[in-house]
Design an enzyme around this catalytic site. Sequence first.
Site, PDB file in Angstrom:
ATOM      1  CB  SER A  15      -0.933   0.018   1.214  1.00  0.00           C
ATOM      2  OG  SER A  15      -1.881  -1.020   1.146  1.00  0.00           O
ATOM      3  N   GLY A  58      -4.480  -1.950  -0.844  1.00  0.00           N
ATOM      4  CA  GLY A  58      -3.627  -1.623  -1.980  1.00  0.00           C
ATOM      5  C   GLY A  58      -3.295  -0.143  -1.993  1.00  0.00           C
ATOM      6  N   GLY A  66      -2.745   3.867  -3.540  1.00  0.00           N
ATOM      7  CA  GLY A  66      -3.251   4.866  -4.453  1.00  0.00           C
ATOM      8  C   GLY A  66      -4.742   5.094  -4.466  1.00  0.00           C
ATOM      9  CB  CYS A  75      -7.335  -0.704   3.139  1.00  0.00           C
ATOM     10  SG  CYS A  75      -6.351   0.817   3.164  1.00  0.00           S
ATOM     11  CG  LEU A  76      -7.628   0.133  -3.242  1.00  0.00           C
ATOM     12  CD1 LEU A  76      -7.763   1.642  -3.378  1.00  0.00           C
ATOM     13  CD2 LEU A  76      -6.475  -0.369  -4.098  1.00  0.00           C
ATOM     14  CD  GLN A 122      -9.879   3.963  -0.243  1.00  0.00           C
ATOM     15  OE1 GLN A 122      -9.305   4.015  -1.328  1.00  0.00           O
ATOM     16  NE2 GLN A 122      -9.252   4.221   0.903  1.00  0.00           N
ATOM     17  N   GLY A 156      -4.835   7.104   2.124  1.00  0.00           N
ATOM     18  CA  GLY A 156      -4.861   8.525   1.813  1.00  0.00           C
ATOM     19  C   GLY A 156      -6.168   8.964   1.178  1.00  0.00           C
ATOM     20  CE1 TYR A 157      -7.343   9.715  -3.867  1.00  0.00           C
ATOM     21  CE2 TYR A 157      -5.486   8.437  -3.036  1.00  0.00           C
ATOM     22  CZ  TYR A 157      -6.006   9.359  -3.924  1.00  0.00           C
ATOM     23  OH  TYR A 157      -5.195   9.938  -4.863  1.00  0.00           O
ATOM     24  CG  HIS A 189      -4.847  -2.434   7.268  1.00  0.00           C
ATOM     25  ND1 HIS A 189      -4.505  -3.276   6.229  1.00  0.00           N
ATOM     26  CD2 HIS A 189      -4.880  -1.189   6.750  1.00  0.00           C
ATOM     27  CE1 HIS A 189      -4.315  -2.564   5.132  1.00  0.00           C
ATOM     28  NE2 HIS A 189      -4.546  -1.291   5.423  1.00  0.00           N
ATOM     29  CD  GLU A 200      -4.365  -6.385   7.840  1.00  0.00           C
ATOM     30  OE1 GLU A 200      -3.673  -5.525   7.277  1.00  0.00           O
ATOM     31  OE2 GLU A 200      -5.609  -6.294   7.923  1.00  0.00           O
TER      32      GLU A 200
END
Length: 368
Positions: free
Chosen positions: A45, A219, A221, A246-247, A250, A290-291, A331, A333
């Site tokens: 990530s 992941g 970005g 996380c990603l 999103q 960051g998102y 996260h 984990e």
Amino acid sequence: MKGIVYLEDGTVFEGNGFGKLGTEVGEIVFNTSMTGYQEILTDPSYAGQIVNMTYPLIGNYGVNSVENQSNRVYAKGFVVKNVSENPSNYMNEMTLDEMLKKMNIVGIYGVDTRSITKKIRNAGVMKCVISNEIFEISKLKEIIDSTEIVDRYVSEVSTKEILHIAGTGYKVAVMDFGIKNDIIENLKARNFDITIFPYDTDYKKVLSINPDGLFLSNGPGDPKSIPNAVKNVAKLLKCLPTFGICLGHQIIALAIGGNTYKMKYGHRGGNHGIYDIERDKAYITAQNHGYAVDEASILDKNMVITHRNLNDGTVEGMKSTELPIFSVQFHPEGAPGPTDTTILFEQFEENIKRSKLQDDSCLEKVAY
């Protein structure tokens, strides 16, 4: 050797260099973890980013072959206050400096990392160049001005081939956007039969293994940088119990027609408080993003908020009111960080179990 950190706004921090001799450009971010520098460096990530650690002493327990979250370092560079040259731990196999040299990563130490953190908190994340070979400000400015950061990181970190990890439990399709090893270990601990797919795998290929559930990984970005993956996930959500982290969280928001936005400086560290609305309980969690999901964009999409960030109130979790779909921004984990919320993996397994009992023909819901 000397080292230098040059920020996009012209701020300069002079210190010393370690790791690989070289120069790197990336988005500088800060991480508030007190431990776990090895897991942070090897977390996919962080691809494309220069990581600034707020804790002042890094490298004091060395590096080992067990804690890696992937097979390489994906961060572009590493900035610390003090780096230990004499680590002490029974698992230690090499120093942090040796690891960075082995992985070809530029490191800078001896700079005021707290000041860098304050700069990022006030101005937001920005481009940065670090070097332990070039020290002329004019050249560093030229490098940063001429470097465009293109968000293609998921394609770099995702598996290039389909991988299978045999298990005796439910069959789970994993979409790999940059998955961490400890997430895989948590899935294995539930005896899932795991098939890991490249991030851009067509939904028909995923359904060809007749999975019982779908897992969407973390992941790097912007989730909007992989629109085809979002479209494939939108198809899969119609018929598969789904868990996103996380990603992956999103991407679910985008797949149902919601929106995401870039945060000023994001959440990165092992000490972020979240509130679990359903359990009426607070947890300290590991985070790296960051998102964030735009709350207003999902409220009319049959989604409810399940978790909130205790610092800024942003969305940390959500679930569907109609389908067995849920996700979290943090996260569970850990690695590094608390693992108090690993119960979410059990929740995923329970959702699969219930779904199979209620409807064993869900694949018919997807229009080919």
